[in-house]
Design a protein around this motif. Sequence first.
Motif, PDB file in Angstrom:
ATOM      1  N   GLU A 173       0.852  -1.200   0.000  1.00 28.69           N
ATOM      2  CA  GLU A 173       0.000   0.000   0.000  1.00 28.69           C
ATOM      3  C   GLU A 173       0.891   1.255   0.000  1.00 28.69           C
ATOM      4  OE1 GLU A 173      -3.700  -0.659  -0.061  1.00 28.69           O
ATOM      5  OE2 GLU A 173      -2.449  -2.271  -0.777  1.00 28.69           O
ATOM      6  N   GLY A 178      -2.407   4.234   2.459  1.00 27.76           N
ATOM      7  CA  GLY A 178      -2.707   2.881   2.936  1.00 27.76           C
ATOM      8  C   GLY A 178      -1.575   2.291   3.768  1.00 27.76           C
ATOM      9  N   LEU A 225      -8.235   4.928   8.195  1.00 29.75           N
ATOM     10  CA  LEU A 225      -7.014   5.699   7.946  1.00 29.75           C
ATOM     11  C   LEU A 225      -7.384   6.847   7.025  1.00 29.75           C
ATOM     12  CD1 LEU A 225      -4.661   2.697   7.273  1.00 29.75           C
ATOM     13  CD2 LEU A 225      -4.488   4.259   9.215  1.00 29.75           C
ATOM     14  N   GLY A 227      -7.591   9.382   4.115  1.00 28.43           N
ATOM     15  CA  GLY A 227      -7.106   9.332   2.734  1.00 28.43           C
ATOM     16  C   GLY A 227      -6.859   7.923   2.241  1.00 28.43           C
ATOM     17  N   THR A 229      -9.409   5.121   2.536  1.00 30.71           N
ATOM     18  CA  THR A 229     -10.628   4.371   2.837  1.00 30.71           C
ATOM     19  C   THR A 229     -10.603   2.984   2.202  1.00 30.71           C
ATOM     20  OG1 THR A 229     -11.855   6.414   3.033  1.00 30.71           O
ATOM     21  CG2 THR A 229     -13.159   4.449   2.629  1.00 30.71           C
ATOM     22  N   ILE A 230      -9.998   2.875   1.014  1.00 27.43           N
ATOM     23  CA  ILE A 230     -10.034   1.576   0.322  1.00 27.43           C
ATOM     24  C   ILE A 230      -9.190   0.543   1.083  1.00 27.43           C
ATOM     25  CG2 ILE A 230      -9.584   0.387  -1.867  1.00 27.43           C
ATOM     26  CD1 ILE A 230      -9.994   3.195  -3.224  1.00 27.43           C
TER      27      ILE A 230
HETATM   28  C1  FMN Z   1      -0.939   7.874  -5.899  1.00 28.17           C
HETATM   29  C2  FMN Z   1      -2.098   7.492  -5.024  1.00 28.17           C
HETATM   30  C3  FMN Z   1      -1.936   6.492  -4.099  1.00 28.17           C
HETATM   31  C4  FMN Z   1      -2.988   6.097  -3.281  1.00 28.17           C
HETATM   32  N1  FMN Z   1      -2.823   5.076  -2.378  1.00 28.17           N
HETATM   33  C5  FMN Z   1      -3.859   4.673  -1.630  1.00 28.17           C
HETATM   34  C6  FMN Z   1      -3.722   3.571  -0.722  1.00 28.17           C
HETATM   35  O1  FMN Z   1      -2.657   2.974  -0.560  1.00 28.17           O
HETATM   36  N2  FMN Z   1      -4.845   3.207  -0.047  1.00 28.17           N
HETATM   37  C7  FMN Z   1      -6.045   3.825  -0.173  1.00 28.17           C
HETATM   38  O2  FMN Z   1      -7.016   3.421   0.455  1.00 28.17           O
HETATM   39  N3  FMN Z   1      -6.172   4.887  -0.984  1.00 28.17           N
HETATM   40  C8  FMN Z   1      -5.127   5.330  -1.711  1.00 28.17           C
HETATM   41  N4  FMN Z   1      -5.278   6.378  -2.552  1.00 28.17           N
HETATM   42  C9  FMN Z   1      -6.525   7.136  -2.500  1.00 28.17           C
HETATM   43  C10 FMN Z   1      -7.677   6.393  -3.147  1.00 28.17           C
HETATM   44  O3  FMN Z   1      -7.616   6.546  -4.524  1.00 28.17           O
HETATM   45  C11 FMN Z   1      -8.991   6.969  -2.609  1.00 28.17           C
HETATM   46  O4  FMN Z   1      -9.082   8.302  -2.966  1.00 28.17           O
HETATM   47  C12 FMN Z   1      -9.042   6.871  -1.105  1.00 28.17           C
HETATM   48  O5  FMN Z   1      -8.945   5.538  -0.707  1.00 28.17           O
HETATM   49  C13 FMN Z   1     -10.324   7.445  -0.554  1.00 28.17           C
HETATM   50  O6  FMN Z   1     -10.115   7.615   0.828  1.00 28.17           O
HETATM   51  P1  FMN Z   1     -10.766   8.840   1.620  1.00 28.17           P
HETATM   52  O7  FMN Z   1     -12.226   8.712   1.363  1.00 28.17           O
HETATM   53  O8  FMN Z   1     -10.385   8.608   3.058  1.00 28.17           O
HETATM   54  O9  FMN Z   1     -10.158  10.066   1.042  1.00 28.17           O
HETATM   55  C14 FMN Z   1      -4.234   6.764  -3.377  1.00 28.17           C
HETATM   56  C15 FMN Z   1      -4.385   7.797  -4.309  1.00 28.17           C
HETATM   57  C16 FMN Z   1      -3.339   8.166  -5.121  1.00 28.17           C
HETATM   58  C17 FMN Z   1      -3.545   9.270  -6.105  1.00 28.17           C
END
Ligand code: FMN
Length: 262
Positions: A173, A178, A225, A227, A229-230
């Motif tokens: 992650e 993540g 966590l 940013g 959520t996934i």
């Molecule tokens: C380069 C990049 C890396 C990301 N890495 C992760 C990650 O490791 N895990 C994750 O859940 N979201 C990651 N995201 C964000 C997801 O695309 C998504 O916006 C996010 O999971 C939504 O979480 P939030 O609702 O807390 O903002 C990443 C986004 C970008 C642009």
Amino acid sequence: MATNSTFGTLGVAAVLCVVCSVMVSTTAVKLKPMQEQNKSLDIKKNLLISAGLLKNTKATKSEILSAFEKVDVKVVDLGSGSLLEDVNPNKVDLKKEAKDPNFNIIIPGNKDIAKIKTRAKRSKVYFVKADGEVSMIVLPVYGKGLWSTMYGFLALAPDTKTVKGFGFYEHGETPGLGGEIDNPRWKSLWKGKELFGENFEPVITIVKGAVDHSAEGSQSKMDSLSGATITSKGVEALLRYWVSDSGYGHFLEKFRNGEIQI
Ligand SMILES: Cc1cc2nc3c(=O)[nH]c(=O)nc-3n(C[C@H](O)[C@H](O)[C@H](O)COP(=O)(O)O)c2cc1C
């Protein structure tokens, strides 16, 4: 044979190739047992750290082995929940078995909440003992995050529902997003969380923002966590999968009912 002839050059190259390949394969074969030992030591270290039994991530081999003396490793048949006493845990490679059609099951799509497609029919369970009693059960768990499969250990109290420790030792992650599943503060929040509801159905839920600790059921809710959520939802899903009857559920039930004696 003249050394500056075409045959000479090819001959030298051929001999060099043979010598080098013999050297590389001999080294690889000789180093294999050492690699296996280091892998096994690393798994032990990660398990002890996840269970809160080892604080020092740079612990020496003897510190790891000494802390691991409290741990009894068994193999469990996930279908029945019974221990397979005649199977040597050292001979069981969970990652390999999960991919081997002779040892795995295909998880039906509607049950595959951890998004792992297949799992081994059996797994390892680690019993931590204190004063002759089981003080903790540690379970290997894994499932999909956003980018990667996240591998970790879940340590449960003997009531089989209260988390004593939880941590991941392998994932891909994003650092700072993540990747914060490794954050010590977040990991510490897992301690005391309850995974099951009244009838031992998995209820642990990761909620966006911070958990309201005064609200009913907050012991089964965990902060997401930010940013990420996934990844957070992936953690929730893999926990729910592994503690359900699709994972260790039958084993945990047998342990609660006193059918498993260690
Ligand atoms: C380069 C990049 C890396 C990301 N890495 C992760 C990650 O490791 N895990 C994750 O859940 N979201 C990651 N995201 C964000 C997801 O695309 C998504 O916006 C996010 O999971 C939504 O979480 P939030 O609702 O807390 O903002 C990443 C986004 C970008 C642009």
